[in-house]
Design an enzyme around this catalytic site. Structure first.
Site, PDB file in Angstrom:
ATOM      1  CG  ASP A 543      20.316   4.043   4.187  1.00  0.00           C
ATOM      2  OD1 ASP A 543      20.030   3.066   4.897  1.00  0.00           O
ATOM      3  OD2 ASP A 543      20.609   5.158   4.658  1.00  0.00           O
ATOM      4  CD  GLU A 544      24.102   7.259   3.082  1.00  0.00           C
ATOM      5  OE1 GLU A 544      24.175   8.371   2.526  1.00  0.00           O
ATOM      6  OE2 GLU A 544      24.152   7.122   4.318  1.00  0.00           O
TER       7      GLU A 544
END
Length: 894
Positions: A543-544
């Protein structure tokens, strides 16, 4: 918890030469540590009150005003060689006192320093430092504890007034100031502030049910159940005969019976259990299915598999009263789980949580038939598992302390302060982890480890740099580079979503990064093997992996505001992650990957090969880690799971379909419904993040429809309290499962962890296991308009909730008391009518207390008597064991 002792830090510091106390200005630090700090949020709508937030570079053109008050209770503090470090997850945009400046260090760590205009902190005087902060701060936990003072060469020291988890000790109230709307995010925020009066109105439709109406009710609800009038008596204990249940699982069940006062006895109530898969057809022919008959003289469980036996026994435990009675209803039930994947996610990276708290969680997960424990073991702020052969991961990466060079520990984050004596530091030894997996396995729970990458990897990166330095100094260059996670040519200027520099990312183009991942997977897989639960799912994280600039906030702006925002920042100052890495540049030039944006997904594909090579059949990730792959078949593992975490009101109902149609096992993990680190209600005194929703209470989680996402538009609102519309024109193959997430940024202690988890995991378990009659089948193209359409049978939903809320309030919370779980007690609703107090509670069955004298003495509220009151009234709820209370809130003058 394996805290890093300060003596060890001092010893390592001497070795590395990073701290020298001999000539320190310790007096200044000691004086600063006695300052009385007050952090007062003044205005969350600063943009509407004359502040040009856009000109300050604020995302969403939003900012808030804060006043930091520093009171010196002793002698004058002079000199300019000092800094006060403090934690803020919001960027500081401006300081409105020219004697001070604030500099961002990394992550949430900032430092307040004197400018040339600084004179002193006068004796017994107050100094105010007004600041402008990005976004808004509307819950008490936006303020972080453990500010600390430092000076060149001196030992850093926590400021005593901030060394507390009672944030009210150094931060002012959010509601009730002269602006009135401090608790709002924007002027168009239509959420309802939960006061005792508003809470009373919200609870008004939840009637109290009699014990007879709850008799024989199993949580989570079975597919079919018939309750008979006779009772079975377990007062002489139980005699369990379950040859198909292994020893560890049998011991776990008997331990649970004992905790509820039911002993194992040769003369006890007989319970016979066996596996007979041939007895199960259709939707009942799945792992965990069981048939249960509770008779007056004995009980019988026939199960599809061992898990079915275990769950049948949990159902017997479920109907046991919590008041000490040993009598249970006779009944027959046929049951099977709704989803294969019923999970709790726990983040121990941001803040560590003890092995004991993890084991308590596994006990409760098993009681409510949750079967996946998603264990987030690494992040920017900490590495939490011992890996043989890579000692720096725990020697450095599991500890936070004030070492500006980060040679012996990570810098403090998230309220951990300068010392490694709290839950900012800690890790699980190899033996700890094996014990946890064994414990989970006995309770029919699969442990899914997550090592987050290529973003959120700062703890690993810093640790491997410490390893590199150690071996490089020893002249072992080849060994030093074996597991290095950064390319020394990469000078990219990047800022992660949590405001870390490029060290937040491991380099996905390096062979050494893949060697590191392979090493970690192999060691954790070996731990699972030793624990008797072979590793079948590896969570990649993913993620991210992006820059903060032009992030989610920007995407939610209208076109006009987007242009205004673009003009307020200098994009040229930020590089794409790995943009200046010569290794990554070469990969792109050679056509191995399309561009820098595709590197995270390319790395996921590469890691899937490593996962597959270890004989692990499934890789799982957060959706952004897989976004550039064509479909699930692009990966090397047999199956690929995705934790879907879009908010529904931003269109998540549509993108979930895309993932399912590409062949992924979609685990519904929506922030606006099942992020358990979000507040339980709209009230500044609650804790948690709130970027996805302002609240998720038990009722909201219970009413969530995980397999028909558009339906939720009828039963909930968006982040600002507004109705929204949901529709998808795509086919929906169905969810693989559901997961509740507890991220730990604002959750520093085990008690805080349990406050956030419980009792919300009970309705989560209900929706994971049982499909309610009011949940509608998904229909492509069917539009749900919040506040307008009425496809959902709201009365049926409410009746179901009343039943469930009474079971939780009257029975299950008492069982959590017996287990020593520090669950959240709901604050009562209350009002005064004609001099008489009327009160209610969201979970009927809890005792409500009231006080006429400011909390000095308390009386039990009797709804039948409705006591006469006068003056200022406080109310609170009391746990069944009378050991704990909710926070007390005022009702108003009678």
């Amino acid at each position: 918890m394996n805290n890093f002792k300060l003596s060890t830090i001092a010893a390592l510091a001497a070795t590395f030469g990073v701290i020298n106390y001999a000539n320190a200005d310790q007096k200044t630090v000691d004086q600063l540590s006695q300052l009385k700090v007050n952090y007062q949020i003044v205005d969350n709508l600063a943009a509407d009150h004359g502040v040009d937030c856009s000109a300050l570079g604020a995302d969403w053109a939003s900012c808030n005003k804060v006043t930091i008050t520093l009171t010196n209770p002793s002698n004058e503090i002079e000199g300019k060689d000092w800094a006060i470090y403090f934690h803020s997850v919001r960027q500081i945009l401006r300081v409105d006192n020219d004697q001070f400046k604030i500099t961002h260090v990394t992550g949430d760590l900032h430092k307040l320093e004197p400018t040339d205009k600084f004179t002193s902190f006068p004796a017994n005087k107050v100094v105010e430092v007004p600041i402008i902060v990005e976004y808004w701060q509307i819950f008490k936990t936006d303020v972080m504890p453990r500010w600390y003072a430092a000076s060149t060469g001196a030992k850093a020291k926590v400021i005593a007034s901030t060394d507390t988890e009672d944030l009210s000790k150094f931060s002012g109230p959010l509601a009730g100031n002269n602006l009135g709307d401090t608790w709002k995010r924007t002027k168009d925020d239509h959420n309802i502030l939960m006061t005792t009066e508003n809470r009373f109105a919200k609870n008004a439709d939840v009637s109290v049910l009699s014990p007879a109406e709850l008799r024989g009710q199993i949580v989570p609800t079975p597919m079919e159940v018939t309750i008979y009038p006779q009772d079975a008596d377990l007062s002489k204990g139980i005699l369990l005969e379950a040859k198909d249940l292994d020893k560890a699982a049998t011991e776990a069940v008997l331990k649970h019976f004992k905790a509820l006062g039911i002993m194992s006895s040769a003369s006890g109530y007989p319970i016979k259990a066996s596996v007979d898969a041939g007895q199960f057809k259709g939707p009942l022919a799945v792992s965990g299915a069981y048939q249960l008959k509770i008779g007056e003289k004995g009980a019988e469980i026939t199960a599809f598999d061992q898990s079915g036996i275990f769950y049948g026994l949990q159902s017997i435990l479920s109907v046991l009263p919590a008041n000490g009675s040993k009598k249970i209803a006779t009944l027959e039930a046929k049951d099977a789980p709704r989803f294969d994947y019923r999970a709790i996610f726990l983040d121990v990276g941001r803040n560590f949580h003890s092995k004991e708290a993890v084991l308590r969680l596994l006990d409760q997960m098993s009681a409510y038939k949750l079967n996946k424990f998603h264990f987030h073991l690494s992040d920017d702020e900490g590495w939490r598992i011992e890996i043989p052969g890579l000692p720096e991961l725990t020697d450095v990466g599991s500890k936070r302390c004030h070492d500006v060079d980060e040679k012996i520990c990570l810098l403090p984050q998230l309220g951990s302060g300068p010392d490694a004596n709290n839950n900012g530091s800690g890790h699980f030894s190899r033996a700890d982890y094996i014990e946890i997996v064994k414990y989970a396995n006995a309770r029919q729970i699969e442990v899914i480890p997550e090592i987050d990458m290529p973003a959120h990897a700062r703890a690993a990166v810093v640790s491997m740099e410490a390893r590199y330095d150690r071996l490089h100094k020893a002249g072992k260059e080849k060994e030093a580079n074996e597991f290095r996670l950064v390319d020394p040519t990469d000078t990219s200027n990047t800022t992660s979503v949590q405001f870390y520099n490029r060290q937040s990312y491991l380099n996905p183009c390096l062979d050494s990064s893949k060697r590191f991942v392979d090493k970690v997977i192999g060691e954790i897989a070996e731990m699972h093997k030793e624990a008797g639960q072979p590793l079948t799912t590896w969570h990649f994280g993913g993620d991210e992996a992006k820059n903060i600039r032009l992030g989610a906030g920007y995407q939610d702006l209208n076109a006009e505001k987007k242009e205004a925002f673009k003009g307020s920042i200098d994009q040229s100052k930020e590089d794409k992650p790995w943009a200046k890495s010569e290794v990554c540049q070469a990969m792109i030039k050679d056509g191995k990957v399309a561009d820098f944006e595709h590197l995270p997904s390319h790395f996921a594909l590469e890691v899937s090969k490593l996962v597959n090579n270890h004989g692990i059949e499934k890789m799982q990730a957060w959706q952004d880690g897989l976004k550039d792959a064509k479909d699930s078949k692009a990966f090397a593992t047999k199956r690929v799971g995705v934790n879907f975490w879009d908010t529904l009101y931003w269109g998540g109902f549509d993108s979930a379909n895309d993932w399912a149609n590409k062949g992924y096992d979609v685990v519904i993990s929506n922030p606006d419904y099942v992020y358990l680190d979000f507040p339980s209600e709209v009230n500044p005194q609650e804790r948690g993040y709130y970027w996805g929703t302002r609240y998720s209470d038990e009722r909201k989680v219970f009413g969530f429809a995980p397999n028909n996402l558009p339906q939720n538009a009828e039963t909930s609102v968006d982040r600002d309290g507004n109705a929204f519309t949901a529709k998808s024109d795509k086919e929906w193959p169905g969810a693989y499962g559901i997961s509740g997430q507890l991220w730990s940024e604002t959750v520093r202690t085990d008690d805080q962890m349990e406050y956030m988890l419980y009792p919300r995991i009970l309705p989560l378990a209900e929706r994971s296991w049982h499909r309610a009659a009011w949940e509608l089948d998904y229909q492509k193209g069917k539009e749900f308009k919040g506040g307008e359409t009425n496809f959902v049978d709201k009365q049926a939903l409410n009746n179901d909730w009343i039943r469930f809320a009474n079971i939780v309030g009257q029975r299950e919370l008492a069982k959590l008391d017996l287990a020593g779980v520090a669950y959240r007690l709901p604050v009562p609703g209350a009002k005064v009518v004609n001099g008489k107090l009327e009160a209610n509670v969201a979970l009927p069955g809890l005792t409500i207390q009231y006080s006429n004298d400011g909390g000095k003495t308390w009386a039990k509220y009797d709804d039948n008597a409705k006591p006469s009151v006068k003056g200022d009234i406080l109310v609170r709820t009391q746990s069944h064991d009378a050991k704990r209370f909710s926070r007390a809130e005022p009702v108003g003058k009678a």
